[in-house]
Motif scaffolding. Structure first.
Motif, mmCIF file in Angstrom:
data_model
loop_
_atom_site.group_PDB
_atom_site.id
_atom_site.type_symbol
_atom_site.label_atom_id
_atom_site.label_comp_id
_atom_site.label_asym_id
_atom_site.label_seq_id
_atom_site.Cartn_x
_atom_site.Cartn_y
_atom_site.Cartn_z
ATOM 1 N N SER A 165 9.614 0.422 -4.821
ATOM 2 C CA SER A 165 8.291 1.052 -4.658
ATOM 3 C C SER A 165 8.263 2.285 -3.778
ATOM 4 O O SER A 165 7.214 2.894 -3.618
ATOM 5 C CB SER A 165 7.314 0.032 -4.053
ATOM 6 N N GLY A 166 9.386 2.626 -3.159
ATOM 7 C CA GLY A 166 9.365 3.747 -2.217
ATOM 8 C C GLY A 166 8.544 3.433 -0.978
ATOM 9 O O GLY A 166 7.931 4.307 -0.377
ATOM 10 N N LEU A 167 8.521 2.151 -0.590
ATOM 11 C CA LEU A 167 7.781 1.733 0.608
ATOM 12 C C LEU A 167 8.722 1.574 1.788
ATOM 13 O O LEU A 167 9.844 1.079 1.639
ATOM 14 C CB LEU A 167 7.089 0.389 0.372
ATOM 15 N N LYS A 168 8.255 1.976 2.960
ATOM 16 C CA LYS A 168 8.971 1.677 4.200
ATOM 17 C C LYS A 168 8.326 0.427 4.804
ATOM 18 O O LYS A 168 7.121 0.202 4.608
ATOM 19 C CB LYS A 168 8.843 2.843 5.180
ATOM 20 N N LEU A 169 9.095 -0.344 5.536
ATOM 21 C CA LEU A 169 8.515 -1.543 6.140
ATOM 22 C C LEU A 169 7.458 -1.144 7.167
ATOM 23 O O LEU A 169 7.561 -0.106 7.822
ATOM 24 C CB LEU A 169 9.604 -2.399 6.795
ATOM 25 N N GLY A 170 6.425 -1.959 7.280
ATOM 26 C CA GLY A 170 5.323 -1.658 8.207
ATOM 27 C C GLY A 170 4.701 -2.915 8.754
ATOM 28 O O GLY A 170 5.396 -3.923 8.920
ATOM 29 N N ASP A 171 3.412 -2.875 8.982
ATOM 30 C CA ASP A 171 2.732 -3.998 9.632
ATOM 31 C C ASP A 171 2.485 -5.169 8.694
ATOM 32 O O ASP A 171 2.559 -6.312 9.102
ATOM 33 C CB ASP A 171 1.372 -3.542 10.173
ATOM 34 N N ASN A 172 2.126 -4.871 7.471
ATOM 35 C CA ASN A 172 1.866 -5.964 6.528
ATOM 36 C C ASN A 172 2.573 -5.657 5.208
ATOM 37 O O ASN A 172 1.998 -5.094 4.284
ATOM 38 C CB ASN A 172 0.362 -6.164 6.317
ATOM 39 N N ASN A 173 3.833 -6.025 5.164
ATOM 40 C CA ASN A 173 4.670 -5.691 4.011
ATOM 41 C C ASN A 173 4.210 -6.407 2.756
ATOM 42 O O ASN A 173 4.350 -5.891 1.658
ATOM 43 C CB ASN A 173 6.126 -6.056 4.300
ATOM 44 N N GLU A 174 3.678 -7.594 2.935
ATOM 45 C CA GLU A 174 3.255 -8.360 1.770
ATOM 46 C C GLU A 174 2.058 -7.683 1.100
ATOM 47 O O GLU A 174 2.038 -7.475 -0.118
ATOM 48 C CB GLU A 174 2.909 -9.792 2.171
ATOM 49 N N ALA A 175 1.085 -7.296 1.903
ATOM 50 C CA ALA A 175 -0.098 -6.613 1.358
ATOM 51 C C ALA A 175 0.316 -5.316 0.678
ATOM 52 O O ALA A 175 -0.136 -5.010 -0.436
ATOM 53 C CB ALA A 175 -1.094 -6.327 2.481
ATOM 54 N N ALA A 176 1.182 -4.553 1.338
ATOM 55 C CA ALA A 176 1.614 -3.260 0.788
ATOM 56 C C ALA A 176 2.329 -3.463 -0.540
ATOM 57 O O ALA A 176 2.116 -2.717 -1.503
ATOM 58 C CB ALA A 176 2.519 -2.552 1.783
ATOM 59 N N MET A 177 3.162 -4.487 -0.603
ATOM 60 C CA MET A 177 3.927 -4.750 -1.821
ATOM 61 C C MET A 177 2.986 -5.081 -2.993
ATOM 62 O O MET A 177 3.148 -4.546 -4.093
ATOM 63 C CB MET A 177 4.903 -5.893 -1.573
#
Ligand code: P53
Length: 476
Positions: A195-207
């Protein structure tokens, strides 16, 4: 009628991905992709995802095995094995170097014209993945990857550009490679490559939000693709890893079911055009995936896939001692060893029966044709003094899996389109960045430090697979 062997026209072949073999990371105007900012790791040593390309770091994908410069020689070897198809991906950054351009890069398009023409000369059907861990790095930095709805448009522009350009050369497509890897949402490699996501505060929500955008992008691509060529076969691509309960304790069974639900939902949406009940209820409870429009709902229904492509390497086993179904932190935390299975040198379980089980599961769930687009054993190979490479362990792994595949096709009635073992030529490992984790029938002289002549040679498994194809799987 159930076939008594592999069907006529079965697509025997092999699979790779652009970023793992092409190299030439800056040739022909190519841009930087997420794979270009990942360093070399090892078993137990994660790859580092750096903030752009930094000096002094080892980025093995930059040079790959220089397929960009060797593709004619390599395709000739595939043809010698008798390949009916060849699965690769189109590096997004060759076509749109930054991802947000409106006009494509002609030099990049031309490379794949040449590659597909070369395949077709030998009667090898290209099978193409559009997004195989290759998002332009610029889209990550500027837009936050698929965390941003705008990226759907960039992906769609990429997809339709490819569909139009190669409409007479490529029939088989897949929209996103192993889209379900990110079920492991606390894993930086998984969320970045998917997804081109970096890890952050709420990875599950972002995913969940990013994956929703990808599924919408995929559905739009299916719709547009069919307008361009109604004969296209456009599939999903998942990493099929069955999760088994550790015991017959119902708590284990429920946990395994839950973990499987939290992986299957990606292909459920691809195939059904709607979310499964359990995941829908979970998202509602948690307030995840809040950006879901009425239009999305329609698009998902209209852009369902034609087939399910999947990779199969291993099964996993989970125990409720490590977490119950209603309080799952990360599925990875619940995993335990399976005492019935051996593991590879990289700790992956070897479970041929799991593949037959999977072929049945996926058939029952989706009622769609299936395509095994990856399977194989990563192992260290030894080159003998005379240059030969004896890899009976690889033949053993593939033979046992194919025996189970054959049973699924001939006894269980599974509709299987083809089989493309992973890394038919040695490539850079996705998970570790190593060259030494080899899957190929064709050896490539290159080591983990990037040294070697890049010479290609045939392993023993090359001749074994050649005969499998020649006999259409009658001799395994
Ligand atoms: P490597 C994780 C788990 C299962 C499959 O993997 C995976 C991954 C990511 O590493 O990836 C797929 O090279 C993927 C290929 C990859 C292949 O499996 O880590 O689609 O890009 O090379 C094998 O041994």
């Amino acid at each position: 009628m159930v076939a008594n062997s592999f069907p006529e026209g079965f697509l025997w072949g092999g699979a790779v991905a652009a970023h793992q073999l092409e190299g030439a990371w800056q040739s022909g105007g190519k841009g930087v992709s997420v794979a270009d900012v990942m360093t070399a790791g090892a078993h137990g040593v994660p790859r580092e995802i750096t903030d752009g390309v930094l000096p002094g770091k080892n980025y093995p994908n930059h040079d790959g095995i220089d397929f960009y410069g060797h593709y004619k020689e390599d395709v000739a070897l595939f043809a010698e094995m008798g390949f009916k198809c060849f699965r690769t991906s189109i590096a997004w950054t060759r076509i749109f170097p930054n991802g947000d351009e409106t006009e494509p890069n002609e030099a990049g398009l031309k490379f794949y014209d040449d590659l597909f023409d070369e395949c077709l000369e030998y009667g090898i059907e290209p099978v193409v993945t559009l997004a195989h861990f290759e998002m332009p790095w610029h889209l990550v930095e500027e837009y936050g990857g698929f965390g941003n709805r705008k990226v759907i448009d960039f992906y769609l522009n990429f997809a339709t550009t490819c569909f139009k350009r190669y409409q007479d050369k490529v029939k088989y497509w897949m929209t996103f490679n192993e889209i379900d890897n990110q079920a492991d949402f606390n894993n930086d490699f998984a969320v970045m490559t998917n997804s081109g996501l970096k890890l952050g505060d709420n990875n599950e929500a972002a995913m969940y939000q990013a994956a929703h955008y990808e599924l919408v992008a995929s559905a739009l691509a299916v719709k547009e693709g069919k307008k361009i060529n109604p004969d296209f076969m456009i599939g999903a691509m998942i990493n099929y890893t069955p999760f088994y309960p550790a015991t017959s304790d119902p708590a284990d069974i429920l946990l395994a079911q839950r973990i499987n639900q939290r992986r299957f939902w990606f292909s459920d949406v691809h195939a059904w055009g709607e979310y499964p009940k359990e995941v829908e209820a979970y998202l509602e409870r948690k307030g995840f995936r809040s950006d879901f429009t009425a239009e999305d709902q329609v698009v998902l229904k209209e852009g369902t896939v034609d087939y399910i492509g999947f990779s199969y390497y291993q099964s996993m086993t989970v125990s409720a001692k490590n977490g119950d179904a209603d309080h799952l932190i990360s599925p990875a935390d619940a995993v335990v060893d399976n005492p019935y299975l051996e593991t590879s040198d990289w700790g992956w379980s070897v479970d041929p029966i799991g593949l037959r089980y999977g072929l049945n599961e996926l058939t029952d769930r989706y009622h769609l044709p299936l395509f095994i687009v990856e399977n194989g054993l990563g192992a260290v190979d030894q080159v003998e003094e005379d240059g030969s490479i004896h890899d009976p362990y690889r033949v053993d792994y593939l033979r046992k899996h194919l025996e189970e595949v054959k049973k699924a096709v001939t006894l269980d009635g599974v509709d299987l389109m083809g089989y493309t073992p992973w890394g038919c030529i040695d490539v850079v490992s996705a998970g570790t960045g190593q060259m030494s984790k080899r899957y190929g029938f064709i050896y490539v002289d290159k080591d983990d430090e990037g040294k070697g002549t890049l010479a290609r040679s045939r392993k023993d498994s090359f001749f074994w697979y050649q005969n499998v194809i020649k006999t259409n799987g009658a001799e395994l």
